[in-house]
Design a protein around this motif. Sequence first.
Motif, PDB file in Angstrom:
ATOM      1  N   ASN A 277      60.140  61.433 -29.298  1.00  0.00           N
ATOM      2  CA  ASN A 277      59.176  61.803 -30.335  1.00  0.00           C
ATOM      3  C   ASN A 277      59.870  62.154 -31.644  1.00  0.00           C
ATOM      4  O   ASN A 277      59.439  61.744 -32.726  1.00  0.00           O
ATOM      5  N   SER A 281      58.610  59.855 -34.816  1.00  0.00           N
ATOM      6  CA  SER A 281      57.366  60.414 -35.369  1.00  0.00           C
ATOM      7  C   SER A 281      57.280  60.333 -36.892  1.00  0.00           C
ATOM      8  O   SER A 281      56.181  60.322 -37.450  1.00  0.00           O
ATOM      9  N   GLY A 301      57.691  57.057 -25.821  1.00  0.00           N
ATOM     10  CA  GLY A 301      56.795  57.082 -26.964  1.00  0.00           C
ATOM     11  C   GLY A 301      56.404  55.674 -27.362  1.00  0.00           C
ATOM     12  O   GLY A 301      56.769  54.693 -26.699  1.00  0.00           O
TER      13      GLY A 301
END
Length: 334
Positions: A277, A281, A301
Amino acid sequence: MRMNLSQNWILKNMSKEKVVLLSHYDLDGAGCSVLSDHIWDVVDRKHQGYPKVRKSLSYLIGEYSEDVDTIVIADLKIELDDLLMALIAFKNVIYYDHHESSEYFATEEFQKAHPNFECHFSLDLCSTALMWIDGVKNKGAKRTPQLDAFMNMVDTYDLWHTEKARWNQSIILNDFFWHLHMRDFRKRFKDGFSGYTDDELVFAANLHQSRINVIERATVEEMESGSKVVVVEESKAINFVSSVMEGDVFYIIAPDWAKTNVSVRIKDDVLDNFNVNNGISELPIRYPKFVKSAGGHAAAGGINFHEHLSINDIVDFLYENDLVIRGEFCGAGT
């Protein structure tokens, strides 16, 4: 007078609160769906991938917001605008999640601003575990060894607790989820986990061999860093690339699932140093012309690219930005 089965069912469900359920379409979301029936009277449910959350949420709002007070949302990284839609439409919203992007919803500030919002959040437990702990502790669910075992197996797989004795069993559980219709999976495990039948173990062994065959046919490109771009023929192989192939970071594309979505996986033995993440992100902010959304948790992810991009465009992007992404992974912890 002896009650018939229908009378028993009515009495059993009279005391349960009616809810609708919106959960992720993966093993953790399926686990939430199984256990939700032991906590509430679920009048309808939708299981969805992240890109179509709003579509399913809009359906549940349109069909049930006037007659059902509560929506349960589980294992979904939900956008703030979508969560606010649910909070306006339903009297109560109960939320279970473990993705870092949801951490703000668990803050005192957010919950004070939305008194009809109940949030259960942890980075250390999957959503199925969060739901079951809350259900037993606060909502009258009856704990059994079989249901506890089921919850623990989902948690073992979803958070990659590979050191646990349940790991091999949890892989089989995940196999069954991906190869059974959601309804059939719920039916098979509605009372928890009590072991696999011989036929099911043979079925699991055949599935294992079939995914090995798919991965052996995959197109693989290795970058200078050691990261690999893997294009597989069938999406069922996504979850197993990192357990079969050599390497540490994998960008996996399955055109039969979504041509512009990339699943990012890392080896379980580098989890102490990498966090998926944290690595991906920020991509939508840094590269908005390429990346629509991205996020996940420590072990896995997804990166959702804009639809007009080709697979070659996406692979080129990953080559150009791999070192940046790996730099964000490193040292992030879990």
